[in-house]
Motif scaffolding. Structure first.
Motif, PDB file in Angstrom:
ATOM      1  N   UNK A 123       8.891  25.972 -41.901  1.00 54.54           N
ATOM      2  CA  UNK A 123       7.511  26.369 -42.185  1.00 54.54           C
ATOM      3  C   UNK A 123       6.920  25.635 -43.390  1.00 54.54           C
ATOM      4  N   UNK A 124       7.431  24.422 -43.626  1.00 54.64           N
ATOM      5  CA  UNK A 124       6.960  23.626 -44.768  1.00 54.64           C
ATOM      6  C   UNK A 124       6.535  22.215 -44.364  1.00 54.64           C
ATOM      7  N   UNK A 125       6.665  21.869 -43.076  1.00 53.61           N
ATOM      8  CA  UNK A 125       6.329  20.535 -42.594  1.00 53.61           C
ATOM      9  C   UNK A 125       5.565  20.646 -41.280  1.00 53.61           C
ATOM     10  N   UNK A 126       4.994  19.539 -40.826  1.00 54.04           N
ATOM     11  CA  UNK A 126       4.134  19.566 -39.644  1.00 54.04           C
ATOM     12  C   UNK A 126       4.882  19.719 -38.334  1.00 54.04           C
ATOM     13  N   UNK A 127       6.115  19.226 -38.268  1.00 52.21           N
ATOM     14  CA  UNK A 127       6.841  19.202 -36.998  1.00 52.21           C
ATOM     15  C   UNK A 127       8.137  19.987 -37.114  1.00 52.21           C
ATOM     16  N   UNK A 128       8.706  20.312 -35.951  1.00 50.90           N
ATOM     17  CA  UNK A 128      10.006  20.964 -35.911  1.00 50.90           C
ATOM     18  C   UNK A 128      11.104  19.956 -36.228  1.00 50.90           C
ATOM     19  N   UNK A 129      12.180  20.454 -36.808  1.00 51.54           N
ATOM     20  CA  UNK A 129      13.294  19.593 -37.194  1.00 51.54           C
ATOM     21  C   UNK A 129      14.588  20.115 -36.578  1.00 51.54           C
ATOM     22  N   UNK A 130      15.260  19.247 -35.821  1.00 47.79           N
ATOM     23  CA  UNK A 130      16.630  19.496 -35.379  1.00 47.79           C
ATOM     24  C   UNK A 130      17.541  18.539 -36.134  1.00 47.79           C
ATOM     25  N   UNK A 131      18.821  18.911 -36.244  1.00 48.46           N
ATOM     26  CA  UNK A 131      19.696  18.195 -37.175  1.00 48.46           C
ATOM     27  C   UNK A 131      21.063  17.904 -36.575  1.00 48.46           C
ATOM     28  N   UNK A 132      21.464  16.633 -36.661  1.00 47.06           N
ATOM     29  CA  UNK A 132      22.858  16.256 -36.426  1.00 47.06           C
ATOM     30  C   UNK A 132      23.477  15.910 -37.776  1.00 47.06           C
TER      31      UNK A 132
ATOM     32  N   UNK B 121      -4.105  20.651 -41.809  1.00 43.33           N
ATOM     33  CA  UNK B 121      -3.500  21.244 -42.987  1.00 43.33           C
ATOM     34  C   UNK B 121      -2.397  22.239 -42.686  1.00 43.33           C
ATOM     35  N   UNK B 122      -2.280  22.678 -41.440  1.00 47.20           N
ATOM     36  CA  UNK B 122      -1.202  23.605 -41.088  1.00 47.20           C
ATOM     37  C   UNK B 122       0.148  22.890 -41.125  1.00 47.20           C
ATOM     38  N   UNK B 123       1.165  23.600 -41.582  1.00 45.01           N
ATOM     39  CA  UNK B 123       2.533  23.083 -41.633  1.00 45.01           C
ATOM     40  C   UNK B 123       3.460  24.091 -40.946  1.00 45.01           C
ATOM     41  N   UNK B 124       3.375  24.178 -39.616  1.00 47.87           N
ATOM     42  CA  UNK B 124       4.085  25.235 -38.892  1.00 47.87           C
ATOM     43  C   UNK B 124       5.458  24.850 -38.356  1.00 47.87           C
ATOM     44  N   UNK B 125       5.979  23.666 -38.726  1.00 46.10           N
ATOM     45  CA  UNK B 125       7.252  23.212 -38.178  1.00 46.10           C
ATOM     46  C   UNK B 125       8.389  24.147 -38.532  1.00 46.10           C
ATOM     47  N   UNK B 126       9.317  24.294 -37.611  1.00 42.24           N
ATOM     48  CA  UNK B 126      10.479  25.144 -37.834  1.00 42.24           C
ATOM     49  C   UNK B 126      11.757  24.303 -37.851  1.00 42.24           C
ATOM     50  N   UNK B 127      12.749  24.783 -38.580  1.00 40.16           N
ATOM     51  CA  UNK B 127      14.087  24.216 -38.493  1.00 40.16           C
ATOM     52  C   UNK B 127      14.753  24.819 -37.269  1.00 40.16           C
ATOM     53  N   UNK B 128      15.041  23.984 -36.283  1.00 38.62           N
ATOM     54  CA  UNK B 128      15.560  24.466 -35.004  1.00 38.62           C
ATOM     55  C   UNK B 128      17.084  24.460 -35.058  1.00 38.62           C
TER      56      UNK B 128
END
Length: 522
Positions: A136-145, A512-519
């Motif tokens: 909830x701090x960036x524009x896009x969702x983030x997935x992680x390896x 201005x919205x930053x709705x990205x989630x850590x997936x």
């Protein structure tokens, strides 16, 4: 009353099925597909998508945004392409877990030419803490390896040697914790020390742990192995065979050096899939890509970490050894290796210029020019070059197990054009103009297929109860004007980008919205 109604567009749902006319209703971060007359449905906001395509947000399975997006969370080059989810931690180069803050800071320096060195203060240690930096701090969702480099550094340091039994146990433990805290798999970059110091057996051992937890093996292969063509991919596929892990071959592309036989790479993937192995790959849609300049240095220069690199760059003996060992291929093509991402004003004159040009401007031999600049810029320089076969590149995109990874460095005044245009290019050039495949297939490759790879259960398709990651674009107008000489140009033809139900891009403007989630992996 629902939050948002998208009406009168052609929905292409991401599955590969034909498009259909319907409306999309969004309540919170969840969608409903609404067929028939929607005139009685009340909504806080209505988007008229007449004549437009409505599809799932695009998923980038190879992103170098990990640090830059923390500094610039609007992430304009990518969201303007319709990207709503990115996979970070690729190439074995990730930023958690680190048991030592000094190791984390050193690794950021080492990898600055690839992921950047923005003015942020890293305060995390674990994967869980790291992923919280995005939520909830960036524009896009983030997935992680999770990269094997931080796993190796934290367990056994920066050296080129085999792990002891205790160190192997420690690596498996760190990897297990990382997966339990949300990573979707392990990545390797077998040209990038210290992760590249891992041999095949070590990688099989780690992959077994990841496979047990339902993850994937995402690999930048060991390009220097064997015949430097098929053998690197054979090793990756063998790791999948021996460990039981799904293998994703990142930036697998046709090379200019093998114009007559690059299709054998696809044959190799196809043979593995016929054997019953789960093997996929991604590709960039441009004939050039790049990485950190320090990656051109031989592996021995990294043995022991930053101190060794600096010693080699500074010493007369080190430079002489580099002159003797340096790649013949690059020595013949320095006019096609373009530099960017200089922090010192005195070096800004070199932005976008080739190594050959820079050496002439500096009045030095090429090797001294490279060493001096790396020292002056604290290793952070990026480069990109052209090494892909542009004729065969579209052919690779037609193969079903292929998806799109931008491999985009968002650095310097002259980043590769793919940083601004990868996903629109697939649609505008390969699909619309060249007619290599259908629009439904293009969108599948960029939505549901990568979501399936990463285990993103509620992303990648437009169906009831899925998450509201959506792109609305004009098929006839979508275009990517970015070029090598003028790369920082946003794409055209994308009207809206919606992430988790929030409109992030509205006719070319960030809201201005930053709705990205850590997936996190479930």
């Amino acid at each position: 009353m629902i939050d948002l109604l998208i009406k009168d567009g052609l929905i292409i749902d991401g599955t590969g099925s034909p498009g259909f006319h319907a409306a999309v209703g969004i309540e919170g971060d969840t969608i409903s597909i609404l067929r028939g007359d929607v005139s009685d449905i009340e909504a806080k906001q209505v988007i008229d998508a007449t004549g437009k395509i409505v599809c799932p947000g695009f998923i980038d399975v190879h992103a170098h945004s990990a640090l830059m997006i923390l500094h610039d969370p609007q992430h304009l080059p990518k969201v303007h392409q319709g990207v709503t989810t990115e996979l970070i931690g690729v190439d074995g180069n990730s930023y958690a877990p680190f048991t030592s803050q000094q190791d984390l800071k050193d690794f950021i320096v080492l990898n600055a030419g690839l992921d950047g060195a923005p003015p942020i203060t890293p305060s995390w240690s674990t994967v869980s803490e790291y992923l919280d930096e995005y939520d909830k701090k960036v524009s896009v969702n983030i997935a992680y390896v999770v990269g094997n480099s931080p796993i190796r550094i934290s367990a056994m340091g920066w050296g080129n040697r085999k792990p002891t039994t205790l160190e192997s146990d420690r690596m498996r433990g760190l990897l297990r914790e990382s997966m339990e805290e949300g990573a979707v798999g392990i990545s390797t970059g077998l040209d990038y020390p210290p992760g590249s110091y891992a041999d095949t057996d070590e990688l099989v051992d780690l992959s077994k742990e990841v496979a047990r937890l339902g993850g994937i093996y995402h690999t930048h292969v060991r390009y220097a192995l064997g015949d430097r063509f098929l053998d690197p991919y054979r090793e990756a596929i063998d790791i999948g065979r021996r460990s039981g892990i799904p293998v994703h071959l990142t930036h697998m592309h046709p090379k200019k050096a093998y114009p007559e036989s690059s299709l054998r790479l696809i044959d190799q993937v196809e043979d593995a899939r016929k054997e019953g192995l789960d093997v996929t790959f991604d590709c960039i849609p441009y004939p050039h890509g790049g990485t950190r300049l320090v990656a051109l240095l031989p592996q021995w220069t990294h043995d022991g970490g930053l101190a060794t690199i600096y010693d080699v760059l500074r010493s007369k003996e080190g430079r002489e050894k580099l002159r003797k060992e340096f790649s013949q291929g690059y020595r013949e093509s320095w006019d096609h290796v373009w530099l960017t991402y200089f922090k010192h004003q005195r070096n800004k004159i070199y932005e976008g210029r080739s190594v050959e040009e820079v050496a002439e401007m500096a009045g030095k031999p090429i090797m001294d020019t490279i060493c001096d600049l790396l020292l002056d810029e604290n290793l952070q320089i990026s480069f990109h070059s052209s090494g892909l076969d542009p004729e065969l590149l579209p052919v690779f995109f037609t193969y079903p197990p292929m998806m799109v990874g931008s491999d985009a460095m968002l650095l310097g005044d002259y980043p590769p054009a793919l940083a601004y245009g990868s996903f629109p290019t697939v649609i505008s050039k390969f699909c619309r103009d060249d007619r290599r495949f259908s629009l439904t297939e293009a969108i599948r490759k960029m939505t549901s297929y990568p979501a399936q790879l990463l285990g993103l259960k509620y992303r990648g398709t437009l169906r009831d109860r899925m998450k509201a990651d959506i792109v609305i674009f004009d098929y006839n107008e979508i275009d990517a004007p970015a070029t090598r000489d003028n790369p920082k140009q946003f794409c055209k033809g994308i009207d809206y980008v919606i992430v988790n139900g929030k409109i992030v891009v509205d006719h070319g403007k960030h809201t201005g919205f930053l709705p990205g989630r850590a997936l996190k992996r479930v």
